[in-house]
Design a protein around this motif. Structure first.
Motif, mmCIF file in Angstrom:
data_model
loop_
_atom_site.group_PDB
_atom_site.id
_atom_site.type_symbol
_atom_site.label_atom_id
_atom_site.label_comp_id
_atom_site.label_asym_id
_atom_site.label_seq_id
_atom_site.Cartn_x
_atom_site.Cartn_y
_atom_site.Cartn_z
ATOM 1 N N GLN A 36 1.173 -1.233 -0.122
ATOM 2 C CA GLN A 36 0.143 0.155 -0.423
ATOM 3 C C GLN A 36 0.428 1.410 -0.132
ATOM 4 N N GLY A 37 2.566 1.201 0.259
ATOM 5 C CA GLY A 37 2.778 2.212 0.862
ATOM 6 C C GLY A 37 3.502 2.785 -0.796
ATOM 7 N N ASN A 38 4.313 3.715 -1.098
ATOM 8 C CA ASN A 38 5.001 4.545 -2.137
ATOM 9 C C ASN A 38 5.679 3.488 -3.241
ATOM 10 N N LEU A 39 6.060 1.999 -3.019
ATOM 11 C CA LEU A 39 6.971 1.189 -3.079
ATOM 12 C C LEU A 39 6.788 0.654 -4.243
ATOM 13 N N ASN A 40 7.864 0.441 -5.441
ATOM 14 C CA ASN A 40 8.530 -0.925 -6.262
ATOM 15 C C ASN A 40 8.671 -1.921 -5.789
ATOM 16 N N ASP A 41 7.797 -3.045 -7.291
ATOM 17 C CA ASP A 41 7.874 -4.540 -6.659
ATOM 18 C C ASP A 41 9.285 -5.167 -5.940
ATOM 19 N N GLN A 42 10.585 -4.463 -6.937
ATOM 20 C CA GLN A 42 11.442 -5.092 -5.805
ATOM 21 C C GLN A 42 11.857 -4.159 -4.977
ATOM 22 N N GLN A 43 11.924 -3.361 -4.449
ATOM 23 C CA GLN A 43 11.577 -2.657 -2.907
ATOM 24 C C GLN A 43 11.156 -3.014 -2.040
ATOM 25 N N ILE A 44 9.618 -3.921 -2.560
ATOM 26 C CA ILE A 44 8.871 -4.746 -1.442
ATOM 27 C C ILE A 44 9.340 -5.440 -1.171
ATOM 28 N N LEU A 45 9.823 -6.361 -2.016
ATOM 29 C CA LEU A 45 10.767 -7.548 -2.161
ATOM 30 C C LEU A 45 11.812 -7.762 -0.965
ATOM 31 N N GLU A 46 12.850 -6.784 -1.453
ATOM 32 C CA GLU A 46 13.808 -6.512 -0.449
ATOM 33 C C GLU A 46 13.456 -6.313 0.850
ATOM 34 N N ASP A 47 12.529 -5.168 1.019
ATOM 35 C CA ASP A 47 12.005 -4.997 2.122
ATOM 36 C C ASP A 47 11.072 -6.126 2.926
ATOM 37 N N SER A 48 10.797 -7.136 1.950
ATOM 38 C CA SER A 48 10.221 -8.666 2.820
ATOM 39 C C SER A 48 10.665 -9.405 2.868
ATOM 40 N N MET A 49 11.842 -9.327 2.371
ATOM 41 C CA MET A 49 13.401 -10.529 3.098
ATOM 42 C C MET A 49 14.178 -9.735 4.043
ATOM 43 N N ILE A 50 14.626 -8.612 4.171
ATOM 44 C CA ILE A 50 15.056 -7.806 5.069
ATOM 45 C C ILE A 50 14.025 -8.005 6.313
ATOM 46 N N PHE A 51 12.700 -8.138 6.022
ATOM 47 C CA PHE A 51 12.060 -8.417 7.633
ATOM 48 C C PHE A 51 12.102 -9.678 7.853
ATOM 49 N N SER A 52 11.935 -10.959 6.328
ATOM 50 C CA SER A 52 12.307 -12.324 7.183
ATOM 51 C C SER A 52 13.287 -12.767 7.774
ATOM 52 N N LEU A 53 14.351 -12.399 7.216
ATOM 53 C CA LEU A 53 16.041 -12.714 7.819
ATOM 54 C C LEU A 53 16.275 -11.994 9.199
ATOM 55 N N ALA A 54 16.468 -10.910 9.087
ATOM 56 C CA ALA A 54 16.354 -10.323 10.263
ATOM 57 C C ALA A 54 15.864 -10.887 10.988
ATOM 58 N N GLY A 55 14.273 -11.015 11.080
ATOM 59 C CA GLY A 55 13.580 -11.280 12.084
ATOM 60 C C GLY A 55 13.624 -12.640 12.432
ATOM 61 N N CYS A 56 13.538 -13.481 11.774
ATOM 62 C CA CYS A 56 13.812 -15.000 12.481
ATOM 63 C C CYS A 56 15.385 -14.572 13.676
ATOM 64 N N ILE A 57 16.113 -14.451 12.614
ATOM 65 C CA ILE A 57 17.348 -13.916 13.363
ATOM 66 C C ILE A 57 17.274 -13.802 15.119
ATOM 67 N N ILE A 58 16.228 -12.630 15.208
ATOM 68 C CA ILE A 58 16.354 -11.794 15.974
ATOM 69 C C ILE A 58 15.484 -12.169 17.020
ATOM 70 N N THR A 59 14.262 -12.843 16.898
ATOM 71 C CA THR A 59 13.517 -13.541 17.573
ATOM 72 C C THR A 59 14.182 -14.665 17.663
ATOM 73 N N ALA A 60 15.204 -15.630 17.082
ATOM 74 C CA ALA A 60 15.560 -16.832 17.643
ATOM 75 C C ALA A 60 17.239 -16.329 18.754
ATOM 76 N N ASN A 61 17.515 -15.393 18.674
ATOM 77 C CA ASN A 61 18.149 -14.566 20.010
ATOM 78 C C ASN A 61 17.524 -13.939 21.468
ATOM 79 N N LEU A 62 16.348 -13.179 20.970
ATOM 80 C CA LEU A 62 15.603 -12.947 22.182
ATOM 81 C C LEU A 62 15.049 -14.251 22.646
ATOM 82 N N CYS A 63 14.245 -15.246 21.976
ATOM 83 C CA CYS A 63 13.931 -16.535 23.135
ATOM 84 C C CYS A 63 15.294 -17.141 23.825
ATOM 85 N N THR A 64 16.127 -17.439 22.968
ATOM 86 C CA THR A 64 17.572 -17.848 23.668
ATOM 87 C C THR A 64 17.976 -16.978 24.748
ATOM 88 N N TRP A 65 17.828 -15.564 25.074
ATOM 89 C CA TRP A 65 18.884 -15.094 25.524
ATOM 90 C C TRP A 65 17.750 -15.166 27.428
#
Length: 234
Positions: free
Chosen positions: A30-59
């Motif tokens: 819904q934002g003013n982003l092209n398909d490539q920007q949407i894809l890149e932001d989605s991948m960052i969220f997916s990868l970074a979110g998983c790493i941060i989540t795993a380590n927050l759970c661990t600690w």
């Protein structure tokens, strides 16, 4: 990459359509982003979110095994809010002490010891001017354990976040409130669900003699595997 293919498919499905349940990708679409920007932001969220989540759970689990009092207090809150009923988003919102535990976990572990932000306006620190559009690096690992802000900074003490002024300080650093990054918001939710399931069934115990050494990168991890033991509550 399989993740890229999956995200492309989801983006295509969500574009131009209305769904009853709003997800993260919808905000990008819904934002003013092209398909490539949407894809890149989605991948960052997916990868970074998983790493941060795993380590927050661990600690969070590691710190709970070293503090019986905190673990007991958290269990009592979970039991009071959930009882025998299932976990729901509405009830998760009532878990104030659990939120304090997670905030203190982020602080004590220095979960993200460094961050960067583009200066959107000109700023000034003492006599130094920070021009607009300057990339500013934040030494969060230092700030999060500054004794002038956090008394007994190396002590795991969720009660310190009972003070609204402390929570405001945390919010200004991007760990809560309106400036909280979406990856960390996701991590808080997942870790809350995990702790709600575990603690209502099990006591968490540390392994005698185990020393957990930390490794500081973009996200703080343990150098070696961290082990715990458990026992049934009922």
């Amino acid at each position: 990459m399989q993740l890229e293919s999956i995200l492309k498919k989801i983006i295509k499905e969500r574009k131009g359509r209305n769904f009853s349940q709003h997800i993260f990708i919808d905000s990008l679409v819904q934002g003013n982003l092209n398909d490539q920007q949407i894809l890149e932001d989605s991948m960052i969220f997916s990868l970074a979110g998983c790493i941060i989540t795993a380590n927050l759970c661990t600690w969070a689990i590691c710190f709970l095994t070293t503090s019986e009092e905190v673990q007991k207090k958290l269990y009592e809150e979970l039991d009071e809010v959930f009882g025998k009923s299932p976990i729901t988003p509405e009830k998760i919102e009532q878990l104030r002490y659990c939120r304090q535990v997670l905030c203190e976990t982020v602080r004590t572990a220095k979960l993200t010891p460094i961050s960067a932000r583009l200066q959107d306006i000109e700023g000034k620190v003492d006599q130094f001017v920070i021009p607009r559009e300057t990339l500013v690096l934040y030494a969060l690992g230092v700030v999060l354990q500054d004794p002038s802000t956090w008394p007994s900074p190396h002590k795991f003490d969720p009660d310190r976040f009972d003070d609204e002024s402390v929570m405001k300080t945390f919010s200004l650093l991007g760990f809560s409130g309106t400036q909280e990054c979406p990856e960390l918001r996701f991590a808080y939710m997942v870790t809350t669900v995990l702790l709600s399931v575990l603690l209502r069934r099990l006591h968490l115990h540390s392994v005698e003699g185990q020393v957990i050494e930390t490794k500081y990168e973009l996200v703080t991890t343990s150098r070696e595997e961290a082990w715990i033991t458990v026992s049934k509550r009922y």
